[in-house]
Write a protein that holds these residues in place. Structure first.
Motif, short mmCIF file in Angstrom:
data_model
loop_
_atom_site.label_atom_id
_atom_site.label_comp_id
_atom_site.label_asym_id
_atom_site.label_seq_id
_atom_site.Cartn_x
_atom_site.Cartn_y
_atom_site.Cartn_z
N UNK A 215 -41.06 -1.34 34.52
CA UNK A 215 -39.53 -1.72 34.32
C UNK A 215 -38.67 -0.63 33.72
N UNK A 216 -39.42 0.20 32.72
CA UNK A 216 -38.61 1.21 32.03
C UNK A 216 -38.41 2.23 33.04
N UNK A 217 -39.48 2.69 34.08
CA UNK A 217 -39.10 3.49 34.82
C UNK A 217 -38.13 3.29 35.96
N UNK A 218 -38.01 2.06 36.32
CA UNK A 218 -36.77 1.54 37.10
C UNK A 218 -35.59 1.82 36.41
N UNK B 76 -49.06 -3.07 29.38
CA UNK B 76 -49.78 -1.88 30.15
C UNK B 76 -49.19 -1.91 31.43
N UNK B 77 -48.53 -2.93 32.06
CA UNK B 77 -48.01 -2.84 33.55
C UNK B 77 -46.64 -3.10 33.60
N UNK B 78 -46.22 -4.20 33.22
CA UNK B 78 -44.90 -4.56 33.65
C UNK B 78 -43.86 -3.73 32.59
N UNK B 79 -44.02 -3.56 31.23
CA UNK B 79 -43.14 -2.83 30.61
C UNK B 79 -42.75 -1.43 31.23
N UNK C 276 -29.20 -1.63 34.69
CA UNK C 276 -28.37 -1.34 33.58
C UNK C 276 -29.28 -1.37 32.36
N UNK C 277 -30.08 -2.55 32.21
CA UNK C 277 -31.06 -2.89 31.07
C UNK C 277 -32.25 -3.76 31.66
N UNK C 278 -33.42 -3.44 30.93
CA UNK C 278 -34.58 -4.38 31.28
C UNK C 278 -34.83 -4.87 29.82
N UNK C 279 -35.27 -5.99 29.72
CA UNK C 279 -35.63 -6.56 28.51
C UNK C 279 -36.80 -7.74 28.70
N UNK C 280 -37.53 -8.07 27.88
CA UNK C 280 -38.65 -9.09 27.81
C UNK C 280 -39.72 -8.75 26.88
#
Length: 461
Positions: free
Chosen positions: A361-364, A355-358, A372-376
């Motif tokens: 980070x996608x907005x970044x 709800x918060x992190x993903x 370049x990429x976010x993952x987790x």
């Protein structure tokens, strides 16, 4: 925080320049630090910690977005863990591992209860590197084979066999002391060594590569394959669909022991007790440490499958440690399970992650040219920083040092100035706060990193 307590129990007011100077002097004169050129570092003296924050002697507070070394899952000075250690110290501070102990046995049972069926025994160690060392011993002694396969992008510890299995540059200066170590490429779609364009292709081609490695090394010579269920320091590399199940199938086909290294990602970091439970593929041995008791007292271990444990029913296991299953460490481990159950830690990690992190980070990734990429998953994410999104050139070179590492240093300095202590490695910053972080703290920390990314943006093409 305006006040702290020293080791004598006396209370002092922050800032405390005199205490800061004394700590710095003792450290510089007498402490030899790991992984460092001693004259080129300047460690920050820390006066106190509470929850998700720690303070230096100047009174500056930092949100701990790396959970120290991704081990402080329940945060600084959790009252339940502190009380458990104090109570245990008051009734039985230590006992040798060959004598049965109530708190050691209880923790082993609790760990077995959250492990998959068929893994009922636990061998305790003093940390993660030893856990991996002893998992390899269990595999070698139970199979009579020698070789162990591990990924290039991996870290399994700095003791002899563990560092030989490690695939990152920390191995280089230590040479290869275990001649049975063999490395292979794991899946990493963003920088695919297999020229894959989808997760499905990456999974399939990575498994084909692993199978070829097994065949060329000789299946009958291979005792184990050790894999970080989610690669930690080397990039938060989440396994693509089907990969861990494919590893399990290859191990079954060739009589190889599958070791899941859960030292960094176990005990709630990904919103599961063990990270592999989110991706499939049941291992024969599970190594753990860090989050089992947040490192309040050193503790690690190996969860052992019934099949491997049965091998040692009448054959002695050749291995042991003086402090295996230390009562103080196990007491903090039992308290950890109690906190997880009472406070719904796994559920809140999944909630905050989704709800918060993903979405943040996608907005970044859409706003910052350096991302370049976010993952987790859960509360464990990587933000991979680049100079050019098209070419995917890393913001700093692989294993950068000195002036080559300056862009990441500038990013980290900006985050610290905003009150967040980041976890950075090569061209990545990792999001790994304590699992007890409040939502307000999490949002505030993410906002600070968002702002610090504008510094990284300044180095892009």
């Amino acid at each position: 925080m305006s006040r702290y307590t020293d080791r004598h129990g006396a209370t002092h007011t922050l800032p405390d320049a005199e205490a800061d100077a004394q700590v710095r002097a003792d450290d510089r004169a007498h402490v030899f630090h790991s992984w460092s050129a001693q004259a080129l570092i300047d460690p920050v003296p820390v006066a106190a910690g509470a929850g998700s924050t720690f303070w230096d002697y100047a009174g500056t507070g930092y949100l701990d977005f790396g959970s120290q070394l991704v081990n402080l899952n329940l945060g600084h000075q959790h009252p339940d863990l502190v009380a458990a250690i104090q109570q245990q110290a008051g009734r039985l501070a230590t006992i040798q591992p060959s004598i049965a102990n109530d708190v050691r046995g209880e923790l082993a049972r609790l760990i077995a209860d959250v492990a998959p069926d068929g893994l009922e025994k636990v061998f305790f160690t003093n940390g993660g590197a030893e856990a991996n060392e002893y998992a390899v011993r269990l595999a070698r002694q139970s199979t009579g084979r020698r070789k162990v396969l591990s990924m290039y992008r991996s870290y399994h510890g700095s003791t002899s066999t563990a560092i030989s299995l490690t695939g990152d540059p920390r191995r280089w200066a230590n040479d290869v002391s275990d001649t049975g170590a063999v490395r292979f490429f794991g899946p990493y779609l963003y920088r695919s060594p297999f020229h894959a364009s989808t997760l499905q292709e990456e999974s399939q081609r990575a498994l084909e590569h692993l199978e070829q490695t097994i065949l060329l090394e000789g299946p009958a010579t291979i005792a184990a394959i050790i894999i970080e269920s989610v690669v930690g320091t080397n990039g938060v590399l989440v396994p693509p669909p089907g990969y861990l199940q494919g590893v399990r199938e290859l191990c079954d086909r060739h009589g190889i022991v599958y070791i899941a290294d859960e030292v960094m990602v176990g005990f709630g970091r990904m919103g599961e007790w063990f990270a592999f439970q989110a991706y499939g593929g049941q291992p024969d041995l599970i190594t753990f440490a860090k989050g089992v008791n947040s490192g309040y007292v050193p503790l690690g271990g190996v969860v052992i499958s019934d099949r491997i444990a049965a091998h040692f029913d009448t054959t002695p296991f050749a291995g042991g440690l003086t402090y295996s299953g230390h009562p103080l460490a196990c007491a903090a481990g039992v308290a950890t399970f109690e906190v997880f159950a009472r406070d719904g830690i796994l559920e809140r990690v999944r909630d905050l992650g989704e709800r918060v992190v993903e979405p943040t980070l996608r907005s970044w990734a859409s706003r910052h040219p350096s991302v370049g990429e976010v993952r987790g998953r859960g509360l464990f994410w990587a933000v991979e920083l680049v100079r050019d999104r098209e070419t995917r050139e890393p913001l700093v070179p692989f294993n950068a040092s000195g002036s080559d590492a300056a862009p990441m240093g500038a990013f980290a300095a900006a985050a610290k100035k905003a009150g967040v202590w980041p976890f950075v490695h090569f061209n990545r910053t990792h999001i790994a706060p304590p699992l007890v972080i409040t939502e307000d703290e999490l949002v505030r920390g993410l906002s600070a990193i968002d702002e610090a990314l504008t510094v990284a943006d300044g180095f892009t093409a």
